[in-house]
Design an enzyme around this catalytic site. Structure first.
Site, PDB file in Angstrom:
ATOM      1  N   ASP A   8     -57.234  21.847  39.081  1.00 19.05           N
ATOM      2  CA  ASP A   8     -57.801  23.012  38.381  1.00 19.05           C
ATOM      3  C   ASP A   8     -58.476  23.911  39.412  1.00 19.05           C
ATOM      4  O   ASP A   8     -58.726  23.498  40.550  1.00 19.05           O
ATOM      5  CB  ASP A   8     -58.828  22.565  37.323  1.00 19.05           C
ATOM      6  CG  ASP A   8     -59.425  23.745  36.548  1.00 19.05           C
ATOM      7  OD1 ASP A   8     -58.657  24.622  36.108  1.00 19.05           O
ATOM      8  OD2 ASP A   8     -60.658  23.817  36.414  1.00 19.05           O
ATOM      9  N   SER A   9     -58.809  25.129  38.981  1.00 21.86           N
ATOM     10  CA  SER A   9     -59.549  26.033  39.868  1.00 21.86           C
ATOM     11  C   SER A   9     -60.936  25.481  40.177  1.00 21.86           C
ATOM     12  O   SER A   9     -61.567  25.901  41.138  1.00 21.86           O
ATOM     13  CB  SER A   9     -59.702  27.395  39.185  1.00 21.86           C
ATOM     14  OG  SER A   9     -60.459  27.239  37.999  1.00 21.86           O
ATOM     15  N   TYR A  40     -60.068  31.624  38.786  1.00 23.73           N
ATOM     16  CA  TYR A  40     -58.700  32.130  38.960  1.00 23.73           C
ATOM     17  C   TYR A  40     -58.398  33.252  37.950  1.00 23.73           C
ATOM     18  O   TYR A  40     -57.533  34.079  38.174  1.00 23.73           O
ATOM     19  CB  TYR A  40     -57.685  31.011  38.689  1.00 23.73           C
ATOM     20  CG  TYR A  40     -57.407  30.050  39.822  1.00 23.73           C
ATOM     21  CD1 TYR A  40     -58.208  29.996  40.961  1.00 23.73           C
ATOM     22  CD2 TYR A  40     -56.314  29.178  39.739  1.00 23.73           C
ATOM     23  CE1 TYR A  40     -57.927  29.087  41.981  1.00 23.73           C
ATOM     24  CE2 TYR A  40     -56.029  28.281  40.758  1.00 23.73           C
ATOM     25  CZ  TYR A  40     -56.834  28.231  41.871  1.00 23.73           C
ATOM     26  OH  TYR A  40     -56.539  27.333  42.871  1.00 23.73           O
ATOM     27  N   GLY A  41     -59.109  33.207  36.829  1.00 23.44           N
ATOM     28  CA  GLY A  41     -58.750  34.021  35.666  1.00 23.44           C
ATOM     29  C   GLY A  41     -58.721  35.512  35.849  1.00 23.44           C
ATOM     30  O   GLY A  41     -58.116  36.229  35.061  1.00 23.44           O
ATOM     31  N   CYS A  71     -55.081  23.498  34.077  1.00 17.40           N
ATOM     32  CA  CYS A  71     -55.621  24.853  34.089  1.00 17.40           C
ATOM     33  C   CYS A  71     -54.655  25.735  33.306  1.00 17.40           C
ATOM     34  O   CYS A  71     -53.466  25.818  33.656  1.00 17.40           O
ATOM     35  CB  CYS A  71     -55.707  25.304  35.550  1.00 17.40           C
ATOM     36  SG  CYS A  71     -56.216  27.006  35.792  1.00 17.40           S
ATOM     37  N   GLU A 150     -69.291  26.455  36.393  1.00 14.07           N
ATOM     38  CA  GLU A 150     -69.165  25.922  37.766  1.00 14.07           C
ATOM     39  C   GLU A 150     -70.539  25.690  38.396  1.00 14.07           C
ATOM     40  O   GLU A 150     -70.703  24.810  39.229  1.00 14.07           O
ATOM     41  CB  GLU A 150     -68.383  26.906  38.647  1.00 14.07           C
ATOM     42  CG  GLU A 150     -66.885  26.949  38.374  1.00 14.07           C
ATOM     43  CD  GLU A 150     -66.142  25.697  38.811  1.00 14.07           C
ATOM     44  OE1 GLU A 150     -66.403  25.209  39.924  1.00 14.07           O
ATOM     45  OE2 GLU A 150     -65.313  25.198  38.029  1.00 14.07           O
ATOM     46  N   CYS A 182     -59.068  27.588  27.732  1.00 13.82           N
ATOM     47  CA  CYS A 182     -59.361  27.406  29.159  1.00 13.82           C
ATOM     48  C   CYS A 182     -59.991  26.025  29.256  1.00 13.82           C
ATOM     49  O   CYS A 182     -60.832  25.668  28.416  1.00 13.82           O
ATOM     50  CB  CYS A 182     -60.342  28.492  29.611  1.00 13.82           C
ATOM     51  SG  CYS A 182     -61.104  28.191  31.224  1.00 13.82           S
ATOM     52  N   THR A 183     -59.571  25.242  30.251  1.00 19.02           N
ATOM     53  CA  THR A 183     -60.047  23.851  30.299  1.00 19.02           C
ATOM     54  C   THR A 183     -61.536  23.739  30.609  1.00 19.02           C
ATOM     55  O   THR A 183     -62.127  22.677  30.440  1.00 19.02           O
ATOM     56  CB  THR A 183     -59.233  23.029  31.310  1.00 19.02           C
ATOM     57  OG1 THR A 183     -59.231  23.708  32.579  1.00 19.02           O
ATOM     58  CG2 THR A 183     -57.812  22.834  30.836  1.00 19.02           C
ATOM     59  N   HIS A 184     -62.147  24.834  31.050  1.00 21.69           N
ATOM     60  CA  HIS A 184     -63.603  24.811  31.239  1.00 21.69           C
ATOM     61  C   HIS A 184     -64.350  24.843  29.888  1.00 21.69           C
ATOM     62  O   HIS A 184     -65.482  24.387  29.798  1.00 21.69           O
ATOM     63  CB  HIS A 184     -64.071  26.042  32.041  1.00 21.69           C
ATOM     64  CG  HIS A 184     -63.866  25.951  33.518  1.00 21.69           C
ATOM     65  ND1 HIS A 184     -62.635  26.089  34.113  1.00 21.69           N
ATOM     66  CD2 HIS A 184     -64.752  25.741  34.536  1.00 21.69           C
ATOM     67  CE1 HIS A 184     -62.773  25.991  35.435  1.00 21.69           C
ATOM     68  NE2 HIS A 184     -64.046  25.777  35.710  1.00 21.69           N
TER      69      HIS A 184
HETATM   70  N1  DGL Z   1     -59.862  26.204  33.896  1.00 20.32           N
HETATM   71  C1  DGL Z   1     -58.960  27.262  34.006  1.00 20.32           C
HETATM   72  C2  DGL Z   1     -58.150  27.535  32.783  1.00 20.32           C
HETATM   73  O1  DGL Z   1     -57.902  26.627  32.033  1.00 20.32           O
HETATM   74  C3  DGL Z   1     -59.225  28.391  34.942  1.00 20.32           C
HETATM   75  C4  DGL Z   1     -60.475  29.145  34.788  1.00 20.32           C
HETATM   76  C5  DGL Z   1     -60.637  30.127  35.926  1.00 20.32           C
HETATM   77  O2  DGL Z   1     -60.651  29.669  37.086  1.00 20.32           O
HETATM   78  O3  DGL Z   1     -60.746  31.318  35.644  1.00 20.32           O
HETATM   79  O4  DGL Z   1     -57.721  28.633  32.550  1.00 20.32           O
END
Ligand code: DGL
Length: 269
Positions: A8-9, A40-41, A71, A150, A182-184
């Site tokens: 993941d990011s 990353y988004g 991600c 984060e 988003c996995t976060h």
């Molecule tokens: N956890 C990621 C996702 O599921 C990326 C979030 C990010 O880095 O912007 O999209």
């Protein structure tokens, strides 16, 4: 036993690793967080595709038998490219659960909270196009949420305030279902419940993703010994000790049952 790479990011993919440890504790894992480049988004498609491939190649070079792109953003922008390059390894991706959401929403009004890159991707919009037009989707980019998570602030006042702004249009539209795209975002459950209450149905696809991984592993390693707890190596492009600490804070799994290692990986900075 299989060695499974989870990437993941940043710390978001820990929500997937957590579920993997629940369903498949016997395997060994490498968790790779590209925290130096998170989020990353808001990055370009080209950048995300190139970087995601580079990191998956790294996991393959470590001997991973399967890779989970944990991600949504990297899956949306890069999974086809990764699969075409790493043809010998099963690559499992993550997608916002808009399909189960459409089926489960009794009002037919669904909120989708995801990154900007996911929401504007062809992959996401193609999937959206296959769903009945009778279901209304309120799409909202969660700008600013990933950096807060984060930095260990999933439950802070600042996060709650920002989240309230992002959820307002979804709430105003009367959604009864919210996709955590988003996995976060599963780490924001508590704050989301505080703002939206207990009646909203939250959709998170980690269970389905791990079941898919399980199916792949059953064909690769049908005789796996399930009577053990595998090892977990945490690799970060920024701060591996901080990643391990965050894992202990964010995950429900009992990590002390697993042999843990951590490593700062500077080679792909
Ligand atoms: N956890 C990621 C996702 O599921 C990326 C979030 C990010 O880095 O912007 O999209």
């Amino acid at each position: 036993m299989a060695l499974i790479g989870v990437f993941d990011s940043g710390v978001g993919g820990l929500s997937i690793l957590d579920e993997a440890l629940r369903q498949l504790p016997e395997h060994d894992y490498i968790y790779l967080a590209d925290s130096i480049h998170a989020p990353y988004g808001e990055r370009s498609s080209e950048w995300i595709a190139a970087r995601s491939l580079e990191l998956c190649r790294f996991l393959a070079s470590q001997g991973c038998n399967a890779i989970v792109v944990a991600c949504n953003t990297a899956t949306a922008q890069a999974i086809a490219h990764i699969r075409s390059e790493l043809i010998d390894i099963p690559i499992i991706g993550v997608e916002p659960g808009i399909k189960p959401a459409a089926l489960q929403s009794s009002k037919g009004i669904v909120g989708v909270l995801a990154t900007e890159a996911t929401l504007k991707s062809d992959k996401f919009n193609d999937l959206l196009g296959t769903l009945p037009s009778s279901c209304q989707f309120i799409k909202q980019a969660g700008a600013g949420l990933v950096p807060l998570i984060e930095s260990g602030q999933a439950n802070s006042e600042e996060t709650l305030e920002l989240l309230a702004k992002h959820l307002e249009p979804i709430q105003d539209a009367g959604a009864d279902t919210l996709v955590l795209g988003c996995t976060h975002y599963p780490f924001l459950r508590k704050s989301i419940r505080k703002l939206l209450g207990d009646s909203i149905n939250l959709i998170d696809t980690s269970d389905a993703v791990v079941r898919q991984l399980k199916r792949k592993l059953e064909t690769l390693h049908p005789d796996a010994d399930s009577d053990r707890y595998g090892s977990i190596k945490f690799i970060s492009s920024k701060d591996a000790k901080a990643l391990l600490n965050m894992s202990q804070e964010l995950m429900q799994s009992n990590l002390s049952q697993h042999a843990l290692e951590w490593q700062l990986e500077l080679s792909f900075k």
